[in-house]
Write a protein that holds these residues in place. Structure first.
Motif, mmCIF file in Angstrom:
data_model
loop_
_atom_site.group_PDB
_atom_site.id
_atom_site.type_symbol
_atom_site.label_atom_id
_atom_site.label_comp_id
_atom_site.label_asym_id
_atom_site.label_seq_id
_atom_site.Cartn_x
_atom_site.Cartn_y
_atom_site.Cartn_z
ATOM 1 N N ALA A 31 31.914 70.726 -10.538
ATOM 2 C CA ALA A 31 32.070 69.587 -9.631
ATOM 3 C C ALA A 31 30.901 68.613 -9.773
ATOM 4 C CB ALA A 31 32.175 70.088 -8.191
ATOM 5 N N LEU A 32 29.707 69.176 -9.897
ATOM 6 C CA LEU A 32 28.532 68.321 -10.067
ATOM 7 C C LEU A 32 28.604 67.546 -11.386
ATOM 8 C CD1 LEU A 32 25.675 70.696 -8.845
ATOM 9 C CD2 LEU A 32 26.383 68.552 -7.790
ATOM 10 N N ASP A 33 29.002 68.242 -12.452
ATOM 11 C CA ASP A 33 29.120 67.585 -13.758
ATOM 12 C C ASP A 33 30.154 66.463 -13.697
ATOM 13 O OD1 ASP A 33 27.249 69.294 -14.705
ATOM 14 O OD2 ASP A 33 28.659 70.611 -15.758
ATOM 15 N N LEU A 34 31.244 66.747 -12.992
ATOM 16 C CA LEU A 34 32.310 65.753 -12.846
ATOM 17 C C LEU A 34 31.775 64.508 -12.136
ATOM 18 C CD1 LEU A 34 35.410 65.298 -13.182
ATOM 19 C CD2 LEU A 34 35.671 66.254 -10.892
ATOM 20 N N GLY A 35 31.036 64.749 -11.055
ATOM 21 C CA GLY A 35 30.474 63.630 -10.313
ATOM 22 C C GLY A 35 29.518 62.807 -11.164
ATOM 23 N N ALA A 36 28.675 63.527 -11.946
ATOM 24 C CA ALA A 36 27.715 62.824 -12.801
ATOM 25 C C ALA A 36 28.436 62.001 -13.864
ATOM 26 C CB ALA A 36 26.783 63.840 -13.462
ATOM 27 N N LEU A 37 29.501 62.574 -14.412
ATOM 28 C CA LEU A 37 30.282 61.866 -15.421
ATOM 29 C C LEU A 37 30.911 60.609 -14.825
ATOM 30 C CD1 LEU A 37 31.455 61.958 -18.316
ATOM 31 C CD2 LEU A 37 33.387 63.224 -17.384
ATOM 32 N N ASP A 38 31.467 60.750 -13.629
ATOM 33 C CA ASP A 38 32.078 59.600 -12.955
ATOM 34 C C ASP A 38 31.058 58.482 -12.750
ATOM 35 O OD1 ASP A 38 34.542 60.701 -12.851
ATOM 36 O OD2 ASP A 38 34.358 61.448 -10.803
ATOM 37 N N THR A 39 29.864 58.885 -12.314
ATOM 38 C CA THR A 39 28.812 57.890 -12.085
ATOM 39 C C THR A 39 28.498 57.156 -13.381
ATOM 40 O OG1 THR A 39 27.893 59.308 -10.381
ATOM 41 C CG2 THR A 39 26.463 57.570 -11.223
ATOM 42 N N ASN A 40 28.426 57.933 -14.449
ATOM 43 C CA ASN A 40 28.133 57.369 -15.760
ATOM 44 C C ASN A 40 29.219 56.383 -16.190
ATOM 45 O OD1 ASN A 40 26.810 56.999 -18.108
ATOM 46 N ND2 ASN A 40 27.272 58.997 -18.992
ATOM 47 N N ILE A 41 30.475 56.806 -16.033
ATOM 48 C CA ILE A 41 31.600 55.940 -16.419
ATOM 49 C C ILE A 41 31.586 54.662 -15.586
ATOM 50 C CG2 ILE A 41 34.123 55.734 -16.383
ATOM 51 C CD1 ILE A 41 34.217 58.773 -16.961
ATOM 52 N N THR A 42 31.376 54.847 -14.285
ATOM 53 C CA THR A 42 31.402 53.688 -13.391
ATOM 54 C C THR A 42 30.318 52.688 -13.764
ATOM 55 O OG1 THR A 42 32.178 55.129 -11.640
ATOM 56 C CG2 THR A 42 31.337 52.990 -10.965
ATOM 57 N N SER A 43 29.117 53.214 -14.027
ATOM 58 C CA SER A 43 28.032 52.281 -14.347
ATOM 59 C C SER A 43 28.278 51.602 -15.692
ATOM 60 C CB SER A 43 26.688 53.007 -14.337
ATOM 61 O OG SER A 43 26.692 54.013 -15.308
ATOM 62 N N THR A 44 28.889 52.350 -16.639
ATOM 63 C CA THR A 44 29.203 51.766 -17.943
ATOM 64 C C THR A 44 30.179 50.610 -17.786
ATOM 65 O OG1 THR A 44 28.903 53.902 -18.995
ATOM 66 C CG2 THR A 44 30.116 52.253 -20.247
ATOM 67 N N PHE A 45 31.243 50.853 -17.034
ATOM 68 C CA PHE A 45 32.246 49.803 -16.869
ATOM 69 C C PHE A 45 31.735 48.657 -16.000
ATOM 70 C CE2 PHE A 45 35.261 53.008 -18.413
ATOM 71 C CZ PHE A 45 35.967 52.228 -19.294
ATOM 72 N N SER A 46 30.836 48.986 -15.076
ATOM 73 C CA SER A 46 30.285 47.919 -14.234
ATOM 74 C C SER A 46 29.543 46.910 -15.086
ATOM 75 C CB SER A 46 29.335 48.509 -13.190
ATOM 76 O OG SER A 46 30.061 49.316 -12.313
ATOM 77 N N SER A 47 28.878 47.426 -16.154
ATOM 78 C CA SER A 47 28.116 46.517 -17.005
ATOM 79 C C SER A 47 29.020 45.587 -17.803
ATOM 80 C CB SER A 47 27.225 47.330 -17.947
ATOM 81 O OG SER A 47 28.032 48.071 -18.841
ATOM 82 N N GLU A 48 30.304 45.939 -17.861
ATOM 83 C CA GLU A 48 31.256 45.081 -18.561
ATOM 84 C C GLU A 48 31.720 43.920 -17.687
ATOM 85 O OE1 GLU A 48 32.158 45.575 -21.756
ATOM 86 O OE2 GLU A 48 30.730 47.244 -21.829
ATOM 87 N N GLY A 49 31.262 43.916 -16.443
ATOM 88 C CA GLY A 49 31.569 42.807 -15.544
ATOM 89 C C GLY A 49 33.047 42.713 -15.237
#
Lengths: 343, 309
Positions: A31-49
């Motif tokens: 669950a923790l790994d999943l959350g960390a992955l989600d955070t990573n994905i979200t921040s990656t896509f956020s940078s795409e504006g």
């Protein structure tokens, strides 16, 4: 006639508890790994504006929320499980041990005798009766555990000689607690303080005076060695005809999940045995979370089931119904500084 | 749903027909062999919404817990000390009190020879009405505590301390998960400060717990305090004698319960029966203060346990 083979009793409940605990730990980690992955994905896509659609971002947010909920559900399952059926293995009397904790009866019979109890003398009010003396609150208190490693050397925990135990008051002069060396000389070691397996009665203990605190450290490197005097007949406790001594490990050390045994005087009581698994070892410390200990077990030898040798000194609680661990000082760390450890 | 865990010296007067309440003996005035005891609420800082507690009795504590060998997590807990005699009420809308197992192992004050509860003039620091919910004793380390589970209540969870002249409140945030919010009500010496309770009278400050530093010490020739074979002072060790009554090593802090006795006679409390504590199952909890208490180095606990009637 062939002797019937009787398997040793098997601790199914203990194994089930550990299995469930391991599964929940793994699930929590996922669950923790999943959350960390989600955070990573979200921040990656956020940078795409604005290139990422708001609907996709919404899906990611929902997924993060689910991962968070998963962790909470896990915690609730864990809590409920322990609330409903949580029990800890209790230490057993050494002479009536049923052989179910992870080491055999023979193992305990062979290694329990050199384990003794550290006890404060019971004449402190007489010794500290001066105008500026205070005998403290420890008179006659059964205090810790330890083991003979030579005829007259007793290995125990260093914090048994700390002058400021949180819940107790040691003797003091002029408002200042006495030093560790003086504390040690106000204690004795009692062997054979245990319940007779045949009668259930307490055996009479045999008491030896503490002559001197030979080595002492109460940091993470928590251990002490005290020198014991002879009994009234001039015998030292480690004599073969009395209690003998335990061997300190030199080269065989336990790995994760190996079985450890702690022979102890929990809560100041008669001698008991508990056993379980090594959880982790790092920086001169050993952790275990399925070996029940209580206050008064400090200084107990941690024995390796495969060799019967001392691989550590128990010093700290912390194994909770939910998580946590108990810990001890690894013998390798003690050996690195000690001038007295044999071998 | 929330729980209140009563740690240390708390008397549960819950088996009589009168008002059911917890009476907390007043240990704030240290003296003689008895160190200062503090009656305090411990609430995780993240759970706190607001309060108007006495500002000098509100202490932020940073608790450092070892989650793996050498890996630590810090959690802030607010300690709310009770400075004077108050009635402490917890929001509860359950009018049925269930006593799950207190009689199965807690020491019973009414069973002590000569004990008579001073129901009107007892020297308490706080009294806590327990109108409903469930009270259950659990093993806690080598001691025990009592958990009060309150399922029916209006939000937000509110704790009120009042003495008839002034009222102070603590309000908790609404919990966002289904685990019960945990509150600790403790009546012990200050266990968070090293060199504390017993030296508090000497002006020790409000530090945080931590292990005293020290270097390895080698001693080749220290003098003996006892002659070889000398049995002086060693009678108790071999089980041949009870502890001296002068040193208070046996009953320890338990004698603070004399504050509830009509005669205030400490001698009635010298030999508490603690044999039943092992009957209880271990407490499941998440509260960081309780976790901290479980990680203290393992010398025995003095009998600082809750009691019932």
């Amino acid at each position: 006639m062939t002797e019937q083979f009787i398997p040793e009793p098997y601790d199914r409940r203990g194994l089930a508890k550990r299995t469930i605990g391991d599964l929940l730990s793994r699930r929590n980690q996922v669950a923790l790994d999943l959350g960390a992955l989600d955070t990573n994905i979200t921040s990656t896509f956020s940078s795409e504006g604005d290139q990422v659609s708001s609907s996709f971002r919404g899906l990611l947010d929902r997924r993060s929320a689910f991962a968070h909920d998963l962790g909470l559900v896990d915690a609730q399952i864990d809590y409920t499980l322990h609330d409903l059926c949580g029990t800890m293995d209790d230490p057993q009397d050494v002479e009536t041990y049923d052989g179910t904790l992870g080491v055999s009866r023979e193992f305990v019979d062979k290694h329990e005798a050199p384990v003794g109890q550290l006890v404060w003398l019971d004449d402190l009010p007489q010794r500290y009766s001066g105008a500026n003396d205070d005998p403290g609150t420890v008179n006659g208190q059964r205090w810790g555990t330890g083991a003979l490693i030579a005829d007259n050397l007793f290995l125990t925990a260093g914090h048994c000689f700390q002058p400021d135990p949180r819940r107790w008051k040691v003797p003091s002069h002029n408002g200042t607690a006495i030093a560790a060396e003086e504390m040690a000389q106000l204690m004795c070691v009692c062997f054979n303080y245990q319940r007779n397996g045949a009668t259930g009665d307490m055996r009479p203990g045999a008491v030896f005076p503490v002559l001197a605190l030979m080595e002492y450290s109460a940091t993470d490197l928590d251990y002490a060695i005290v020198k014991l005097g002879p009994d009234a007949l001039g015998r030292l406790p480690g004599d073969k005809e009395l209690y003998g001594k335990l061997t300190v490990a030199t080269k065989h050390f336990p790995a994760k999940n190996d079985i450890l045994c702690i022979i102890q005087h929990p809560n100041g009581s008669e001698k008991k045995v508990e056993a379980g698994h090594l959880m982790d070892t790092r920086n001169g410390r050993i952790a275990y979370n399925d070996i029940g200990t209580f206050g008064g077990a400090s200084g107990s030898p941690i024995l390796y089931e495969k060799t019967g040798e001392i691989v550590g000194v128990h010093v700290k609680g912390g194994s909770l119904p939910i998580g946590g661990f108990n810990s001890g000082t690894a013998i390798s760390a003690i050996r690195a500084v000690s001038k007295l450890i044999p071998g | 749903m929330y729980t209140v865990s009563f740690v240390g010296l708390n008397y549960f007067n819950a088996c009589t027909t009168g008002e059911k309440k917890v009476m907390i003996p007043n240990g704030t005035r240290a003296g003689g062999h008895m160190p200062t005891h503090y009656a305090s609420l411990f609430i995780e800082a993240d759970h706190l919404d607001s309060d108007d507690w006495w500002s000098d009795q509100r202490i932020r504590r940073r608790i450092r817990l070892e989650v793996r060998l050498g890996e630590f997590r810090s959690v802030d807990v607010i300690e709310f000390r009770i400075p004077k005699k108050v009635e402490l009420t917890f929001r509860c809308h359950d009018d049925t009190l269930s006593n799950v197992n207190l009689d199965d192992g807690l020491p019973k004050l009414q069973a002590l020879a000569g004990f008579k509860l001073d129901s009107v003039g007892a020297d308490t620091i706080a009294e806590v009405p327990i109108p409903g919910g469930a009270i259950e004793a659990f093993r806690f380390g080598s001691s025990a505590l009592v958990r009060w589970l309150i399922e029916k209540h209006h939000d937000p969870i509110t704790i009120t301390a009042g003495d008839g002249e002034e009222t102070r409140r603590i309000t908790l945030k609404k919990s966002d998960c289904q685990l019960p919010t945990e509150i600790v009500l403790s009546n012990t010496i200050d266990l968070l400060t090293r060199g504390n309770g017993h030296s508090q009278e000497r002006g020790a400050g409000n530090g945080h717990g931590g292990d005293m530093a020290g270097a390895v010490m080698h001693s080749a020739a220290m003098q003996s305090g006892s002659m070889p074979g000398d049995s002086m002072g060693m009678a108790a060790a071999n089980g041949s004698d009870n502890h001296s009554s002068v040193g208070y090593g046996n009953s320890g802090h338990f004698m603070l319960y004399a504050k509830l006795d009509w005669d205030r006679d400490e001698s009635k409390f010298q030999h508490p029966d603690l044999s039943g504590l092992k009957n209880f199952k271990p407490l499941p909890f998440h509260h960081p203060y309780l976790a901290f208490l479980c990680t203290l180095k393992e010398v025995p606990d003095p009998p600082c346990v809750p009691t019932c009637c």
